[in-house]
Write a protein that holds these residues in place. Sequence first.
Motif, PDB file in Angstrom:
ATOM      1  N   ARG A  29     -20.328 -18.067 -29.094  1.00 50.27           N
ATOM      2  CA  ARG A  29     -21.563 -18.461 -29.801  1.00 50.27           C
ATOM      3  C   ARG A  29     -22.726 -17.547 -29.403  1.00 50.27           C
ATOM      4  N   GLU A  30     -22.816 -17.233 -28.116  1.00 49.38           N
ATOM      5  CA  GLU A  30     -23.876 -16.339 -27.634  1.00 49.38           C
ATOM      6  C   GLU A  30     -23.761 -14.974 -28.309  1.00 49.38           C
ATOM      7  N   TYR A  31     -22.558 -14.437 -28.330  1.00 53.71           N
ATOM      8  CA  TYR A  31     -22.336 -13.115 -28.927  1.00 53.71           C
ATOM      9  C   TYR A  31     -22.634 -13.140 -30.426  1.00 53.71           C
ATOM     10  N   LEU A  32     -22.175 -14.178 -31.092  1.00 47.45           N
ATOM     11  CA  LEU A  32     -22.401 -14.286 -32.535  1.00 47.45           C
ATOM     12  C   LEU A  32     -23.885 -14.434 -32.850  1.00 47.45           C
ATOM     13  N   ASN A  33     -24.612 -15.151 -32.018  1.00 45.38           N
ATOM     14  CA  ASN A  33     -26.058 -15.272 -32.225  1.00 45.38           C
ATOM     15  C   ASN A  33     -26.748 -13.914 -32.123  1.00 45.38           C
ATOM     16  N   VAL A  34     -26.287 -13.076 -31.209  1.00 48.39           N
ATOM     17  CA  VAL A  34     -26.828 -11.711 -31.120  1.00 48.39           C
ATOM     18  C   VAL A  34     -26.533 -10.961 -32.415  1.00 48.39           C
ATOM     19  N   CYS A  35     -25.318 -11.102 -32.925  1.00 49.09           N
ATOM     20  CA  CYS A  35     -24.950 -10.425 -34.175  1.00 49.09           C
ATOM     21  C   CYS A  35     -25.787 -10.930 -35.349  1.00 49.09           C
ATOM     22  N   VAL A  36     -26.050 -12.223 -35.390  1.00 49.69           N
ATOM     23  CA  VAL A  36     -26.901 -12.765 -36.456  1.00 49.69           C
ATOM     24  C   VAL A  36     -28.280 -12.114 -36.391  1.00 49.69           C
ATOM     25  N   GLU A  37     -28.845 -12.021 -35.205  1.00 49.89           N
ATOM     26  CA  GLU A  37     -30.158 -11.390 -35.052  1.00 49.89           C
ATOM     27  C   GLU A  37     -30.127  -9.930 -35.500  1.00 49.89           C
TER      28      GLU A  37
END
Length: 112
Positions: A29-37
Amino acid sequence: MFDATLAKATATLNQIKDLLKKTSDPVLREYLNVCVEQYDDAIEDIPIAIQNLGSHNFESRIKADDVVDEARSCEEIFTDLPNRKRKSPFTAENDMVKKLVMIAAGIVESLG
């Protein structure tokens, strides 16, 4: 060419958001949130690159470089630090966005 990049970046962002909804793994989830940003930023940068074509090709090229960096950051979040040894689920998408942007940037550069 930037239009194709925008379409691919938008599709990639949607895939990232879909996976984010489905996962309960806090690290993923942390990594995906970075990708979303990163992809949110890319989707903002691409229209600016398009808008500057012709009159401000240098600014267009800068925004294109930003998009490459944003796709690269999404990819590297999975592997960059020693404790990050996951395979990115978006390697193909990140690579395609980078390739499309580099082609478009090459065209812009040839315009002068």
